[in-house]
Design a protein around this motif. Structure first.
Motif, PDB file in Angstrom:
ATOM      1  N   GLY A 128       0.790  -1.226   0.000  1.00  0.00           N
ATOM      2  CA  GLY A 128       0.000   0.000   0.000  1.00  0.00           C
ATOM      3  C   GLY A 128       0.820   1.273   0.000  1.00  0.00           C
ATOM      4  N   THR A 129       2.145   1.165   0.160  1.00  0.00           N
ATOM      5  CA  THR A 129       2.965   2.375   0.162  1.00  0.00           C
ATOM      6  C   THR A 129       3.952   2.312  -0.999  1.00  0.00           C
ATOM      7  N   PRO A 130       4.390   3.480  -1.485  1.00  0.00           N
ATOM      8  CA  PRO A 130       5.304   3.488  -2.630  1.00  0.00           C
ATOM      9  C   PRO A 130       6.660   2.891  -2.245  1.00  0.00           C
ATOM     10  N   ILE A 145       9.484   3.817  -3.235  1.00  0.00           N
ATOM     11  CA  ILE A 145      10.477   4.864  -2.992  1.00  0.00           C
ATOM     12  C   ILE A 145      10.366   5.378  -1.552  1.00  0.00           C
ATOM     13  N   LEU A 147      12.403   5.390   3.999  1.00  0.00           N
ATOM     14  CA  LEU A 147      12.125   5.061   5.395  1.00  0.00           C
ATOM     15  C   LEU A 147      13.253   4.203   5.975  1.00  0.00           C
ATOM     16  N   TYR A 157      17.208   6.192   5.178  1.00  0.00           N
ATOM     17  CA  TYR A 157      17.469   7.367   6.006  1.00  0.00           C
ATOM     18  C   TYR A 157      16.988   7.168   7.436  1.00  0.00           C
ATOM     19  N   GLY A 158      15.877   6.424   7.558  1.00  0.00           N
ATOM     20  CA  GLY A 158      15.307   6.223   8.892  1.00  0.00           C
ATOM     21  C   GLY A 158      16.184   5.361   9.780  1.00  0.00           C
ATOM     22  N   ASN A 165      18.331   6.847  12.611  1.00  0.00           N
ATOM     23  CA  ASN A 165      17.775   7.162  13.923  1.00  0.00           C
ATOM     24  C   ASN A 165      17.938   6.026  14.920  1.00  0.00           C
ATOM     25  N   LYS A 197       0.543   5.485  -5.815  1.00  0.00           N
ATOM     26  CA  LYS A 197       1.887   5.218  -5.301  1.00  0.00           C
ATOM     27  C   LYS A 197       2.954   5.796  -6.224  1.00  0.00           C
ATOM     28  N   ALA A 255       4.608   9.309  -5.966  1.00  0.00           N
ATOM     29  CA  ALA A 255       5.732   9.581  -5.070  1.00  0.00           C
ATOM     30  C   ALA A 255       7.015   9.835  -5.847  1.00  0.00           C
ATOM     31  N   SER A 270       8.584  13.438  -6.640  1.00  0.00           N
ATOM     32  CA  SER A 270       9.364  14.221  -5.684  1.00  0.00           C
ATOM     33  C   SER A 270      10.802  14.360  -6.186  1.00  0.00           C
ATOM     34  N   LEU A 313       6.055  13.285  -0.173  1.00  0.00           N
ATOM     35  CA  LEU A 313       7.329  12.624   0.095  1.00  0.00           C
ATOM     36  C   LEU A 313       8.468  13.636   0.147  1.00  0.00           C
ATOM     37  N   LYS A 360      16.414  15.854  11.406  1.00  0.00           N
ATOM     38  CA  LYS A 360      17.144  14.596  11.613  1.00  0.00           C
ATOM     39  C   LYS A 360      16.229  13.478  12.131  1.00  0.00           C
ATOM     40  N   GLU A 361      14.929  13.650  11.942  1.00  0.00           N
ATOM     41  CA  GLU A 361      13.999  12.597  12.368  1.00  0.00           C
ATOM     42  C   GLU A 361      13.452  11.892  11.127  1.00  0.00           C
ATOM     43  N   ALA A 362      14.358  11.235  10.383  1.00  0.00           N
ATOM     44  CA  ALA A 362      13.951  10.670   9.099  1.00  0.00           C
ATOM     45  C   ALA A 362      12.889   9.594   9.268  1.00  0.00           C
ATOM     46  N   PHE A 363      13.088   8.733  10.262  1.00  0.00           N
ATOM     47  CA  PHE A 363      12.163   7.612  10.415  1.00  0.00           C
ATOM     48  C   PHE A 363      10.748   8.116  10.684  1.00  0.00           C
ATOM     49  N   PHE A 418       9.347   9.978   7.300  1.00  0.00           N
ATOM     50  CA  PHE A 418       9.040   9.054   6.202  1.00  0.00           C
ATOM     51  C   PHE A 418       7.973   8.050   6.626  1.00  0.00           C
ATOM     52  N   GLY A 419       7.964   7.702   7.914  1.00  0.00           N
ATOM     53  CA  GLY A 419       6.903   6.834   8.422  1.00  0.00           C
ATOM     54  C   GLY A 419       5.543   7.499   8.270  1.00  0.00           C
ATOM     55  N   CYS A 471       4.498   7.375   4.692  1.00  0.00           N
ATOM     56  CA  CYS A 471       3.984   6.045   4.351  1.00  0.00           C
ATOM     57  C   CYS A 471       2.559   5.880   4.871  1.00  0.00           C
ATOM     58  N   TYR A 489       0.083   7.559   2.624  1.00  0.00           N
ATOM     59  CA  TYR A 489      -0.239   6.743   1.437  1.00  0.00           C
ATOM     60  C   TYR A 489      -1.175   5.602   1.803  1.00  0.00           C
ATOM     61  N   LEU A 490      -0.930   4.985   2.975  1.00  0.00           N
ATOM     62  CA  LEU A 490      -1.796   3.877   3.403  1.00  0.00           C
ATOM     63  C   LEU A 490      -3.229   4.356   3.583  1.00  0.00           C
ATOM     64  N   SER A 500      -4.856   4.700   0.360  1.00  0.00           N
ATOM     65  CA  SER A 500      -5.252   3.456  -0.306  1.00  0.00           C
ATOM     66  C   SER A 500      -6.465   2.853   0.389  1.00  0.00           C
TER      67      SER A 500
END
Lengths: 296, 235
Positions: free
Chosen positions: A107-109, A111, A116, A119-120, A123, B173, B176, B179, B187, B198-201, B204-205, B208, B211-212, B215
């Motif tokens: 359900g998510t792209p 990319i 995630l 880069y994620g 953390n 999807k 994305a 970008s 995105l 610096k909080e990438a997770f 990007f979470g 995501c 997008y969920l 859908s």
């Protein structure tokens, strides 16, 4: 000669120039012209110069793309088996977890998933180092393989599950009536037939993975797309993208040809001569005799 | 104290408004691409279903190419290719610099890819309509355009709907990817926020999850449309 005309009706010599025919010829002319123009563009002097400078890099990128796809598809296939079984499990917790996994990755792209994880992961670098998994995320290539494998595992699990559940019920009942043990029923009766059902979707999934692998270039993997982007940013020569397009098309077309041959080979015991003949006759009819739906 | 709530809040301390704006761009792009892709895909399917071999061949080259190329590459080909082509054309008329709108380029690229897949869906829907339908319409004296509009299209929609809904989810999807050419979609906004904080997770979470959510919303909408389309179907 007489036999040939029996099989395929001879086309009348003077077909009228309908609007559809004119349009078809114009479009074909456009395709042929753009094909020739592209070929000329690629092989003239500056094109050869480009190839001399970046050709080897593009080939290296091509090899990286293939490695990326092969590794992720194989790892994904291994991972998809437990996921597919979890999806079919009667245990609601296991089934629910597998469902959530599949839903997230489908359900998510791709990319966004790559971002995630790549880069994620930064953390959680202390935690990842503690469990010894940091090396996966530190390197862009291994991280891309990791993400792609997780992604394709979700798709492959659904393919596998659908195939297993689509094996005709009579096969199972027949095997049970013969008194085969459950294990033998699964391995000898259900799985071989499921693989045949799954063959075509598997081929499509590999093609999707080849195309999706271009995303690795965004997280700094120098695959075919990555090398292409680098070549373009150095030379500002649009040829880079055209060469990449040709290489990707060759990859995808080659795979789909090989796959359809494989499929024909593996399902040859299912073809009955009369049925096959009837089908080709039907195809001919579908192609030639169908009422023309093109508005003039 | 939960920092992540502050980071996601709206206003000067949080990134909520940027992400919301990005979400709108994502949805806008998908919605703008859909009619374009559907129309182009329908035309390609008509060509593939035609009795004219040259037309069939031209259409199948189109779908082979755009189904075979990675979406990302198609995007770059169109974004840079059209720009270079326009520049060359302008140079003939005495020069000038153009920059093609990246939203527009994204829309074209995604629409072309969508149409290549949609034409296959439409084609198999065409094949699911029996010749008797065309014959019946002809017997009633309907013109070809009337046959298409009144007899074929309503059935075609029903037959093509499952395939098209799938393509819609794929399109959502695929947005994305834009970008990468600088469109400030969800995105990209998440990426900017991730780089700054610096909080990438986290970011990007969140992307995501957005997008969920889309859908899930789409699935609900699709189920409704399917119920509506199947109203007249007997089975």
């Amino acid at each position: 000669m007489a036999l040939a005309s029996l099989i395929r009706p001879v086309t009348p010599p003077n077909r009228p120039w309908t609007a559809a025919r004119v349009l078809g010829h114009v479009l074909m002319a456009v395709w042929i012209f753009s094909g020739l123009a592209t070929a000329y563009y690629l092989v003239n002097a500056s094109g050869m110069d480009f190839l001399g400078r970046y050709g080897e890099k593009l080939i290296n990128g091509f090899a990286v793309t293939i490695q990326l796809v092969v590794l992720s598809v194989l790892l994904g296939a291994a991972l998809s088996i437990p996921i597919a079984f979890a999806r079919m499990s009667t245990n609601r917790i296991i089934g629910g977890l597998a469902y959530a996994y599949v839903y997230f990755f489908r359900g998510t792209p791709l990319i966004a998933q790559a971002f995630l994880f790549y880069y994620g992961a930064g953390n959680f670098n202390q935690e990842l180092k503690a469990i010894g998994a940091w090396w996966i995320f530190r390197d862009a290539f291994t991280c891309a393989v990791f993400v792609f494998a997780l992604n394709t595992a979700a798709y492959q699990a659904e393919i596998l599950r659908g195939a297993i559940q689509n094996v005709p019920k009579g096969q199972l009942e027949g095997a049970q009536a013969l008194g085969l043990p459950r294990r033998a029923i699964f391995w000898r009766v259900v799985l071989p037939q499921a693989f045949i059902i799954a063959l075509r979707p598997y081929g499509n999934e590999i093609i999707l993975m080849i195309k999706g692998s271009a995303i690795a270039s965004i997280i700094t993997v120098y695959d075919l797309m990555g090398e292409t982007r680098r070549a373009f940013s150095r030379s500002f020569d649009f040829q880079a993208y055209i060469w990449a397009a040709l290489l990707y098309l060759i990859m995808v077309e080659a795979l789909s040809r090989v796959w359809s041959r494989l499929e024909r080979r593996l399902t040859r015991h299912l073809e009955r001569p009369t049925q096959a003949a009837a089908r080709t006759a039907d195809d001919e009819g579908a192609a030639a005799g169908r009422p023309d739906a093109t508005p003039d | 104290m939960p920092d992540w709530l502050t980071l996601l809040s709206f206003g000067p301390d949080g990134w909520g408004d940027q992400i919301a704006r990005g979400t709108l761009v994502t949805v806008g792009l998908a919605v703008a691409t859909l009619p374009f892709g559907l129309a182009l895909g329908f035309l390609a399917a008509l060509a593939k279903n035609s009795s004219e071999p040259s037309l069939r061949r031209a259409a199948s080259i189109y779908t082979t190419v755009f189904r075979g190329l990675p979406e990302l590459l198609t995007l770059f080909l169109i974004y840079f290719g059209v720009q270079i082509l326009l520049q060359k054309v302008l140079a003939l008329f005495g020069g000038g610099y153009v920059e093609i709108n990246s939203f527009f380029a994204g829309m074209i690229a995604l629409g072309v890819v969508f149409s290549a897949y949609a034409s296959e869906v439409f084609l198999s829907a065409f094949r699911g309509i029996s010749a008797g339908q065309y014959e019946g319409a002809e017997a009633l004296g309907l013109s070809r355009l009337q046959t298409m509009r009144l007899v074929i299209l309503p059935q075609l929609i029903r037959l093509a709907l499952p395939g098209l809904s799938n393509l819609w989810l794929v399109l959502l999807k695929d947005t994305a990817l834009v970008s990468v050419i600088g469109i400030e979609d969800v995105l990209r906004q998440a990426g900017v926020a991730a780089r700054v904080t610096k909080e990438a997770f986290l970011f990007f979470g969140v992307a995501c999850l957005i997008y969920l959510v889309f859908s899930i919303i789409s699935s609900i909408g699709i189920a409704r449309i399917e119920r509506w389309a199947n109203k007249g179907a007997t089975r």
